[in-house]
Motif scaffolding. Structure first.
Motif, short mmCIF file in Angstrom:
data_model
loop_
_atom_site.label_atom_id
_atom_site.label_comp_id
_atom_site.label_asym_id
_atom_site.label_seq_id
_atom_site.Cartn_x
_atom_site.Cartn_y
_atom_site.Cartn_z
N SER A 187 -3.31 -70.51 11.20
CA SER A 187 -1.84 -70.50 11.09
C SER A 187 -1.34 -71.86 10.62
O SER A 187 -0.36 -71.94 9.88
N GLN A 188 -2.06 -72.94 11.01
CA GLN A 188 -1.67 -74.28 10.54
C GLN A 188 -1.76 -74.34 9.02
O GLN A 188 -0.90 -74.89 8.34
N ASN B 264 -0.42 -73.44 18.11
CA ASN B 264 -0.85 -73.99 19.38
C ASN B 264 -2.24 -73.41 19.66
O ASN B 264 -2.70 -72.54 18.94
N VAL C 75 -5.06 -71.23 21.55
CA VAL C 75 -5.02 -69.95 22.24
C VAL C 75 -5.47 -70.16 23.68
O VAL C 75 -6.53 -70.73 23.92
N LYS D 297 3.56 -49.65 32.67
CA LYS D 297 2.18 -49.26 32.97
C LYS D 297 1.27 -49.95 31.98
O LYS D 297 1.55 -49.93 30.80
N TYR E 201 2.00 -37.58 30.47
CA TYR E 201 2.12 -38.62 31.48
C TYR E 201 2.76 -39.83 30.81
O TYR E 201 2.41 -40.16 29.68
N PRO E 202 3.70 -40.49 31.48
CA PRO E 202 4.41 -41.58 30.80
C PRO E 202 3.59 -42.85 30.62
O PRO E 202 2.80 -43.22 31.49
N ILE E 203 3.77 -43.49 29.49
CA ILE E 203 3.18 -44.82 29.25
C ILE E 203 4.02 -45.52 28.19
O ILE E 203 4.38 -44.93 27.17
N THR E 204 4.33 -46.77 28.41
CA THR E 204 5.03 -47.56 27.39
C THR E 204 4.14 -47.66 26.16
O THR E 204 2.94 -47.90 26.32
N GLU F 185 -3.26 -38.81 31.91
CA GLU F 185 -3.38 -38.32 30.53
C GLU F 185 -4.56 -37.37 30.40
O GLU F 185 -4.52 -36.43 29.60
N GLY G 198 -3.63 -44.75 27.75
CA GLY G 198 -3.44 -43.33 28.03
C GLY G 198 -4.30 -42.48 27.12
O GLY G 198 -4.94 -41.51 27.55
N TRP H 189 -2.84 -57.49 29.20
CA TRP H 189 -1.87 -56.41 29.07
C TRP H 189 -0.92 -56.69 27.91
O TRP H 189 -0.48 -57.81 27.71
N VAL I 91 2.03 -54.45 25.12
CA VAL I 91 2.66 -53.17 24.79
C VAL I 91 2.93 -53.07 23.28
O VAL I 91 3.47 -52.09 22.81
N TRP I 92 2.55 -54.10 22.52
CA TRP I 92 2.90 -54.13 21.10
C TRP I 92 1.84 -53.42 20.25
O TRP I 92 0.77 -53.06 20.76
N LYS J 173 -4.26 -68.70 15.29
CA LYS J 173 -3.81 -69.95 15.92
C LYS J 173 -5.01 -70.72 16.46
O LYS J 173 -6.00 -70.12 16.85
#
Lengths: 32, 391
Positions: A6-7, A14, A16, A32, B37-40, B68, B93, B124, B126-127, B391
């Protein structure tokens, strides 16, 4: 494996952090 | 006129998220059983369906389950008894469904699900990235990667038609947040027309006490092998079926779909290959570079399973290099689209270089600047995959 840092791309970088230091619960506890 | 509905030149549009485009897709397809079943970030796909059912806007049974794995098990039972079944999930899930994904495909059940592409934890997250769905590539499910919310809606309708014809399940895939939680105008169609395009599911064999059959019993080596061959043959049939259903859909609803979307691929020497919503950014880059006189076009991989080998080979005939951007990684090897594209070209009469980039894991943005940088970076013989912007 070749890495383009990235630099190199002009992004202010920064180091990791260890995956164990990325707090798993910094998100809303309802996720969840 | 219902809330959210807008008229645009006689066309009815809703401004909805990718998740709700999936919910409306299940509704207009008249899914009869929904188990989830719910999951983000998938949760409001099924929340909206639960609302449709509660308000009697959708004549379906909504089964609440404890996982799931159970969601897919319920869909399998429903589909085996001749119902149109639907579910939706994401990341861990989907991974928890893994055993049942094999079951659904091996039992030849045309279940359709939405999978919201979310990166696998830990740590963890969610993206978005594609590792959740691509990890399920060998389960026998068709996989469609959508670029926008309209495509999520349209592909759900087409997926049932294709899957019910060839007897395999299908996954309609959308990027977490970039599509799942972003609102876009989505054209809705008249229900009568959808019913005509997608008649009621009527399988030849089903669990029916009045006409008994045995399903899924012990199969010796004498026949198991042939049953697997039939799945592979159905996948092959899927390639032409996806094209013909995409064509028919275009005639009926005005939007044509195929295996690979070719964006400005006339008279080019460089082919950029992308999938999902990232391809939209890629198209902007293509427009910009074309204006600068560069001979570059984009292939958007809409379908990953069955893999459109022939179409990729045809595209490769007219270019002298291919650049593949993967939002996924097969640890210990390389980006998965990159691997499969090279595999499709091997043994062909071509030795054009194919460059593989890994980018955007865990939802990191892949910007126009990044894509332009990748295009400029490639030269000579590809040595290895390139991790972009580490990075």
């Amino acid at each position: 494996m070749i890495v383009v840092s990235s630099q190199e791309l002009g992004v202010r970088g920064n180091t990791v952090p260890s995956p164990y230091l990325l707090a798993p619960n910094y998100l809303d506890g309802g996720l969840k | 006129m219902p809330k959210e509905m807008h008229r645009d030149g006689g066309r009815m549009k809703k401004v909805i998220t990718g998740n709700h485009a999936a919910s409306y897709g299940a509704k207009v397809c008249r899914a009869e059983i929904v188990a989830a079943y719910p999951i983000t970030p998938q949760t409001d796909v099924v929340e909206r369906i639960a609302k449709f059912v509660a308000n009697n806007e959708m004549d379906a049974e909504y089964i609440k389950v404890e996982s799931e794995h159970s969601a897919m098990a319920a869909c399998i039972g429903a589909s085996a008894s001749g119902c149109r079944a639907y579910t939706a999930t994401s990341a861990q899930g989907l991974a928890l469904m893994h055993e049942m994904l094999h079951w659904a495909a091996n039992a030849r059940l045309p279940i359709v699900m939405a999978n919201v592409n979310r990166a696998m934890g830990p740590p963890w997250t969610v993206w978005t990235d594609q590792n959740d769905s691509l990890s399920q590539r060998d389960t026998g499910w068709l996989q469609f990667y959508c670029e926008n919310n309209q495509e999520v809606f349209d592909t759900t309708i087409q997926a049932y038609k294709i899957c019910e014809k060839i007897g395999l399940p299908g996954m309609v895939i959308l990027d977490a947040f970039i599509l799942s939680h972003t609102s876009e105008p989505v054209e809705m169609y008249e229900q009568d027309k959808i019913d005509k395009f997608l008649p009621k599911y009527n399988p030849r064999y089903k669990l029916d006490p009045s006409e008994t059959h045995a399903f899924g019993g012990l199969t010796t080596p004498e026949w198991y092998y042939e049953l697997r061959y039939k799945i592979q043959s159905a996948m092959d049939e899927g390639l032409s079926e996806i094209e013909s259903v995409g064509e028919d859909f275009g005639k009926m609803f005005g939007r044509k779909y195929g295996l690979i979307e070719k964006y400005r691929c006339e008279d080019i020497d460089t082919l950029l290959v992308m999938s999902g919503s990232t391809a939209s950014t890629g198209k902007e880059v293509i427009d910009k570079l074309k204006d600068d006189g560069e001979r570059i076009g984009l292939a958007r991989m809409r379908v990953f399973r069955p893999f459109p080998k022939q179409e990729m080979r045809k595209l490769a005939e007219d270019v002298n290099k291919i650049i593949v951007v993967d939002r996924n990684i097969s640890f210990g090897n390389e980006g998965i689209f990159f691997s499969e594209i090279k595999s499709a070209l091997y043994n062909e009469d071509t030795d054009i270089p194919v460059y593989g980039f890994v980018a955007g894991l865990g939802g990191r943005d892949i910007t126009m600047k990044d894509i332009e940088g990748m295009i400029k970076k490639v030269e000579g013989k590809p040595k290895d995959i390139i991790w972009w912007g580490l990075k």
